[in-house]
Write a protein that holds these residues in place. Structure first.
Motif, PDB file in Angstrom:
ATOM      1  N   GLU A  28       0.851  -1.197   0.000  1.00 30.53           N
ATOM      2  CA  GLU A  28       0.000   0.000   0.000  1.00 30.53           C
ATOM      3  C   GLU A  28       0.885   1.245   0.000  1.00 30.53           C
ATOM      4  O   GLU A  28       1.812   1.370   0.801  1.00 30.53           O
ATOM      5  N   ILE A  29       0.610   2.165  -0.916  1.00 35.65           N
ATOM      6  CA  ILE A  29       1.420   3.378  -1.014  1.00 35.65           C
ATOM      7  C   ILE A  29       1.087   4.314   0.148  1.00 35.65           C
ATOM      8  O   ILE A  29      -0.066   4.670   0.351  1.00 35.65           O
ATOM      9  N   GLN A  30       2.123   4.671   0.903  1.00 39.61           N
ATOM     10  CA  GLN A  30       1.954   5.586   2.026  1.00 39.61           C
ATOM     11  C   GLN A  30       2.615   6.918   1.681  1.00 39.61           C
ATOM     12  O   GLN A  30       3.827   7.033   1.665  1.00 39.61           O
ATOM     13  N   ARG A  31       1.787   7.914   1.367  1.00 38.04           N
ATOM     14  CA  ARG A  31       2.283   9.247   1.024  1.00 38.04           C
ATOM     15  C   ARG A  31       2.038  10.183   2.201  1.00 38.04           C
ATOM     16  O   ARG A  31       1.056  10.033   2.925  1.00 38.04           O
ATOM     17  N   GLN A  32       2.896  11.189   2.308  1.00 33.28           N
ATOM     18  CA  GLN A  32       2.684  12.188   3.341  1.00 33.28           C
ATOM     19  C   GLN A  32       1.668  13.216   2.856  1.00 33.28           C
ATOM     20  O   GLN A  32       1.701  13.644   1.708  1.00 33.28           O
ATOM     21  N   GLU A  33       0.747  13.590   3.730  1.00 38.59           N
ATOM     22  CA  GLU A  33      -0.254  14.594   3.383  1.00 38.59           C
ATOM     23  C   GLU A  33       0.406  15.958   3.158  1.00 38.59           C
ATOM     24  O   GLU A  33       1.508  16.210   3.633  1.00 38.59           O
TER      25      GLU A  33
END
Length: 410
Positions: free
Chosen positions: A214-219
């Motif tokens: 799962e791609i975890q991007r910073q907001e």
């Protein structure tokens, strides 16, 4: 598809051109994420998405653009805040071009040597934009609206961040964001769906892709906006920009989100479009000229409205725009009759735009809201009333943060 790639086919049998757009949900905002095999967030140099866009065209055997040229096709690519797209347009060899588009994007080739070579090329591109006063106006406004965030940075990065990019950095970004599960392909032109779908299926089946976590991007977390700023450049007349940074929570329902975007676009059209009395008054008073424009930009991670224009009196123009926004409910241009005129105009522009395969592809790829897309616009637009617009405008204006940015002549 089995590997996660989403493909859209739009046959246009009465056209003689095929257009393909291969898009990844990865743009200049995605500098901080969890790389493959890691558990902690890592921040990469600004401009890396744009750098990747450039580098994918270069292979060990040479530049892919020459291969498209040999097939009689044109090719290009572009990077935005949230996506990167690669495209071709051709009158012949549609299947060969489709295969080439898929293969070159899905076959990375980065070396320390070709990265160093590209650094110089992109630095020249960055400098070219630095000499464009209209670009500096928009970029300067964003920098003040979203301080200390990726939105404050140039999509292409800076000389320093570009020099910091390595081949390993490119591979780390590519492995996460260029997986088929994070991409979509849009093809339109005079082809049979079954034949083209079978062709694309075989191309993808011949390739192996590792499982994508799962791609975890910073907001996008920005500091408080800087309400006023200015810059001196070699311009003949002051350039003014007013930004409205939206702070309200965006709808999560696809239909509500698309409605919110269209409603706010119509809100600005009602008050400041060329069919409004306000536009004529501002023009006749000399506060604006033909350079005046506005837009409402919305992404899942941000939204804002922008006004820009050349003016001899930035202060007076800013005061007038803000006054109109705050008292819009009693504005003579905010009426059902004016709204119906604008809706018909928007529909007319929409249907005439369907003559352009390029426009369809680019709008479709950027306007996907869950199960809704670009082709649902007429139905959504039909349901928008003055009450709908008032609700969306109230939501935007009640929480918005205003920023003024001016470029003054040296």
């Amino acid at each position: 598809m089995p590997n996660g790639l989403t493909v859209y086919y739009l046959p246009k049998m009465d056209y003689n051109r095929t257009y393909g757009l291969f898009t990844t949900n990865f743009g200049s905002l995605d500098t901080t994420f969890v790389p493959k095999g890691e558990t902690a967030f890592q921040t990469f140099p600004e401009g890396i998405a744009h750098f990747l866009e450039h580098k994918l065209f270069e292979k060990e055997e040479g530049d892919v653009m020459y291969k498209f040229g040999a097939l009689g096709a044109q090719t290009n690519a572009f990077t935005s805040f949230s996506r990167t797209s690669y495209l071709f347009s051709t009158r012949e060899n549609a299947y060969e071009c489709t295969e080439l588009l898929l293969d070159f994007v899905q076959t990375p080739y980065f070396t320390d040597e070709n990265v160093r070579k590209e650094q110089g090329i992109i630095q020249q591109e960055i400098q070219m934009y630095q000499d464009d006063s209209d670009w500096r106006l928009f970029a300067g406004l964003l920098e003040k609206m979203y301080p200390e965030s990726p939105l404050a940075a140039d999509i292409a990065g800076t000389k320093e961040t570009i020099n910091a990019i390595t081949a390993d950095d490119l591979y780390a970004n590519y492995e996460i964001f260029y997986h088929p599960q994070n991409m979509n392909l849009f093809l339109t032109g005079p082809f049979e769906i079954e034949e083209m779908a079978d062709f694309v299926q075989k191309n993808q089946a011949a390739k192996t892709f590792a499982e994508l976590p799962e791609i975890q991007r910073q907001e996008v977390a920005a500091a408080e906006p800087i309400s006023q700023a200015q810059l001196e450049l070699e311009v003949a007349m002051p350039k003014f920009a007013l930004g409205l940074r939206g702070e309200d929570d965006l709808p999560t329902d696809p239909q509500a989100l698309m409605t919110y975007k269209l409603a706010n676009q119509l809100f600005l059209d009602l008050l400041f479009g060329r069919t409004s009395q306000r536009y004529e008054e501002l023009y006749n008073a000399g506060l604006i000229d033909d350079s005046f424009g506005y837009s409402f930009d919305l992404d899942k991670r941000f939204h804002f409205a922008v006004f820009t224009g050349d003016t001899e009196n930035p202060k007076k123009l800013s005061e007038t725009l803000q006054e109109v926004l705050k008292s819009y409910k009693i504005d003579r241009d905010f009426s059902e009759e004016h709204l119906e005129l604008l809706k018909r105009e928007m529909l007319g522009d929409y249907y005439s735009s369907l003559n352009s395969l390029e426009y369809i592809a680019q709008q479709f790829s950027s306007e996907v809201y869950g199960d809704l897309n670009f082709f649902d616009l007429p139905e959504i637009l039909k349901k928008i009333s003055l009450t709908t617009i008032e609700k969306a405008a109230d939501q935007l204006i009640s929480d918005m943060k205003l920023v003024e940015f001016t470029i003054l002549p040296k």
